[in-house]
Write a protein that holds these residues in place. Structure first.
Motif, short mmCIF file in Angstrom:
data_model
loop_
_atom_site.label_atom_id
_atom_site.label_comp_id
_atom_site.label_asym_id
_atom_site.label_seq_id
_atom_site.Cartn_x
_atom_site.Cartn_y
_atom_site.Cartn_z
N THR A 166 28.84 56.17 52.94
CA THR A 166 28.49 54.99 53.75
C THR A 166 27.80 53.90 52.95
N LYS A 167 27.60 54.12 51.65
CA LYS A 167 27.08 53.06 50.79
C LYS A 167 28.18 52.41 49.95
N ARG A 168 29.43 52.90 50.12
CA ARG A 168 30.56 52.36 49.36
C ARG A 168 31.51 51.60 50.27
N MET A 169 31.93 50.44 49.83
CA MET A 169 32.90 49.66 50.58
C MET A 169 34.28 50.31 50.46
N PRO A 170 35.07 50.33 51.54
CA PRO A 170 36.41 50.95 51.46
C PRO A 170 37.27 50.32 50.36
N ASN A 171 38.16 51.13 49.81
CA ASN A 171 38.99 50.68 48.69
C ASN A 171 39.74 49.39 49.01
N ASN A 172 40.29 49.29 50.22
CA ASN A 172 41.10 48.11 50.53
C ASN A 172 40.25 46.83 50.50
N LYS A 173 38.97 46.94 50.90
CA LYS A 173 38.08 45.78 50.84
C LYS A 173 37.73 45.43 49.39
N VAL A 174 37.53 46.45 48.55
CA VAL A 174 37.25 46.20 47.14
C VAL A 174 38.46 45.54 46.48
N ILE A 175 39.65 46.03 46.80
CA ILE A 175 40.89 45.45 46.26
C ILE A 175 41.01 43.99 46.66
N GLU A 176 40.79 43.70 47.93
CA GLU A 176 40.87 42.33 48.42
C GLU A 176 39.87 41.43 47.72
N LEU A 177 38.67 41.94 47.50
CA LEU A 177 37.64 41.16 46.83
C LEU A 177 38.01 40.88 45.37
N CYS A 178 38.46 41.90 44.66
CA CYS A 178 38.84 41.73 43.26
C CYS A 178 39.95 40.68 43.10
N GLU A 179 40.89 40.69 44.03
CA GLU A 179 42.02 39.76 43.95
C GLU A 179 41.57 38.31 44.13
N GLN A 180 40.44 38.10 44.81
CA GLN A 180 39.97 36.74 45.08
C GLN A 180 39.01 36.21 44.01
N LEU A 181 38.53 37.08 43.12
CA LEU A 181 37.56 36.67 42.12
C LEU A 181 38.24 35.91 40.98
N ASN A 182 37.48 35.04 40.36
CA ASN A 182 38.05 34.12 39.36
C ASN A 182 37.91 34.60 37.92
N LEU A 183 37.39 35.81 37.73
CA LEU A 183 37.22 36.37 36.39
C LEU A 183 37.73 37.81 36.36
N PRO A 184 38.03 38.32 35.16
CA PRO A 184 38.39 39.74 35.06
C PRO A 184 37.25 40.61 35.59
N VAL A 185 37.60 41.75 36.18
CA VAL A 185 36.61 42.64 36.79
C VAL A 185 36.63 43.98 36.07
N ILE A 186 35.45 44.41 35.59
CA ILE A 186 35.31 45.70 34.95
C ILE A 186 34.75 46.67 35.98
N LEU A 187 35.50 47.70 36.32
CA LEU A 187 35.07 48.69 37.31
C LEU A 187 34.18 49.74 36.64
N LEU A 188 33.01 50.00 37.25
CA LEU A 188 32.05 50.95 36.70
C LEU A 188 31.65 51.97 37.75
N GLY A 189 31.33 53.17 37.31
CA GLY A 189 30.90 54.24 38.23
C GLY A 189 31.08 55.59 37.57
N GLY A 190 30.67 56.63 38.27
CA GLY A 190 30.76 57.99 37.74
C GLY A 190 32.04 58.69 38.14
N LYS A 191 32.15 59.93 37.69
CA LYS A 191 33.36 60.71 37.94
C LYS A 191 33.61 60.97 39.43
N ASP A 192 32.54 60.88 40.24
CA ASP A 192 32.70 61.13 41.67
C ASP A 192 33.54 60.07 42.37
N VAL A 193 33.72 58.91 41.74
CA VAL A 193 34.55 57.86 42.36
C VAL A 193 35.76 57.51 41.50
N GLU A 194 36.19 58.47 40.69
CA GLU A 194 37.37 58.24 39.84
C GLU A 194 38.61 57.97 40.68
N ASP A 195 38.81 58.72 41.76
CA ASP A 195 39.99 58.51 42.60
C ASP A 195 39.96 57.11 43.22
#
Length: 313
Positions: A166-195
Motif C-alpha cells: 500500500t506504499k507502492r503505486m500500481p505499475n500502470n500508474k508508474v508506467i503512465e507517469l514515466c511516459e509523461q516525464l521529459n527526462l530519462p528515468v532510472i528505476l531503483l529498488g530492491g529485489k522484492d520489486v524486481e517483477d
C-alpha cells in the motif's frame, strides 16, 4: 532504515555542540552500513543474538548517559541494565492509534528530527537547521562507473521500491507517469520489486533504465545524488535523497508523512503527492493490501501535478 537516517542530525548536533563528548551508537547488524562512515560517531555497536551479550559489552564502556531514540522493550532492557541516566524518545502510540483507527489526529506535524532532538534538549542541544547526513564510503563507485551513458546528463531517479504494497503505486500508474516525464528515468529498488520493475521497463523501454535489484544501496545512493530530480515512495532511499537536497517528489498511499513526522526535511524544492480520503491513513507503516479493496489512495493520485512539478520546478 528511515528512522535511523533521521537520527543523523541528533548525532551531528551532539558531537558539534558538546565538548569532549564521545558518542557510541547501538543498532542491528543489518543497518550497520548506514552508520559505518559517519564521522560524528566514535564507535558503532551491533546487537548480538543474545541481548545479555550486548548488554555485557556495553557495560564495559561505562557510559554516562543513554539516549534512547527507539523506545522499545529491548531498549528499555538495555537502559535498565546499564543503570545510568537516560532520556527516551516519546512515540505517542495512543495518539497514533487514534489517528489511524478513529481519524482523531492529536499529533503535531513536527518532523521526526525535531521529535528526536527533544530527547537531547536537556543537554542544551539545539537544532542546527541542517539537512540529514548520509556518508558514502571512500571506495563507493562513481556515477561514471555505474551509469556511464548518463554521466553529466540529466535524468530522473525513480525509487519504485517500498516494503509494503500500500506504499507502492500500481505499475500502470508508474508506467503512465514515466511516459509523461521529459527526462530519462532510472528505476531503483530492491529485489522484492524486481517483477514490478521488469513490467514497468518493458512498457517504457525507450524511457527507462532498470537498475532494480542489480546494484547495492550505495550505488543507488550515488544515482540519487547525481539525479536532476528524484521521485519516490515512502521508503529509505527516498528519505536518503533529502541528504543531497534533491528536487524531490514523494508519493504517499496508505501512510501520511505528518503522522510519523517523516515529511522531507530541509529540502528546498519538494512536492508531496497524496489524496485526501476518509480512510487515509489506514496504517503507520503500510499494509499488504488495501483494507477497503479500492486502493484509491494510490489509484487516484493526479499524475499531471507530478509532471508539472518535474518540468517547471
Amino acid at each position: 532504515m528511515g528512522d535511523i537516517i533521521y537520527t543523523s542530525p541528533v548525532i551531528r548536533c551532539l558531537k558539534n555542540q558538546l565538548e569532549n563528548v564521545e558518542i557510541h551508537y547501538l543498532t542491528k547488524p543489518s543497518f550497520k552500513f548506514l552508520l559505518d562512515n559517519n564521522p560524528y560517531l566514535d564507535q558503532l555497536h551491533l546487537l548480538q543474538p543474545k541481548l545479555a551479550d550486548t548488554i555485557s559489552a556495553l557495560k564495559k564502556e561505562q557510559f554516562d548517559i543513554v539516549i534512547d531514540l527507539h523506545n522499545s522493550l529491548r531498549s528499555l532492557l538495555v537502559k535498565t541494565q546499564l543503570g545510568v541516566k537516560s532520556s527516551t524518545y516519546k512515540k505517542e502510540r495512543l495518539k497514533k492509534w487514534l489517528a489511524i483507527k478513529w481519524k482523531i489526529n492529536l499529533i503535531k506535524p513536527d518532523h521526526l528530527v525535531d521529535r528526536y532532538l527533544k530527547t537531547v534538549a536537556f543537554l542544551g542541544i539545539k537544532n542546527d537547521a541542517k539537512a540529514i547526513d548520509y556518508f558514502l564510503p571512500a571506495d563507493a563507485l562513481s556515477i561514471e562507473k555505474i551509469l556511464p551513458h548518463y554521466y553529466n546528463k540529466p535524468y530522473i531517479a525513480f525509487v519504485i521500491g517500498a516494503t509494503h504494497f500500500t506504499k507502492r503505486m500500481p505499475n500502470n500508474k508508474v508506467i503512465e507517469l514515466c511516459e509523461q516525464l521529459n527526462l530519462p528515468v532510472i528505476l531503483l529498488g530492491g529485489k522484492d520489486v524486481e517483477d514490478n520493475a521488469n513490467a514497468i521497463h518493458q512498457a517504457t523501454i525507450d524511457k527507462t533504465v532498470n537498475m532494480v535489484g542489480k546494484i547495492n544501496l550505495n550505488d543507488s545512493v550515488t544515482i540519487v545524488k547525481n539525479a536532476a530530480h528524484v521521485i519516490g515512495f515512502d521508503t529509505g532511499l527516498t528519505h536518503i535523497a533529502e541528504a543531497f537536497n534533491k528536487k524531490l517528489v514523494t508519493i504517499w498511499g496508505s501512510t501520511v508523512p505528518e503522522l510519523l513526522g517523516v515529511q522531507p526535511y530541509q529540502v528546498d524544492h519538494h512536492y508531496e503527492a497524496g489524496v485526501e480520503l476518509s480512510c487515509r491513513p489506514c496504517s503507520k507503516f503500510g499494509l499488504s493490501a488495501c483494507p477497503k479493496k479500492h486502493f484509491n489512495c494510490m489509484k487516484t493520485i493526479e499524475l499531471e501535478k507530478i509532471v508539472n512539478f518535474i518540468i517547471h520546478e
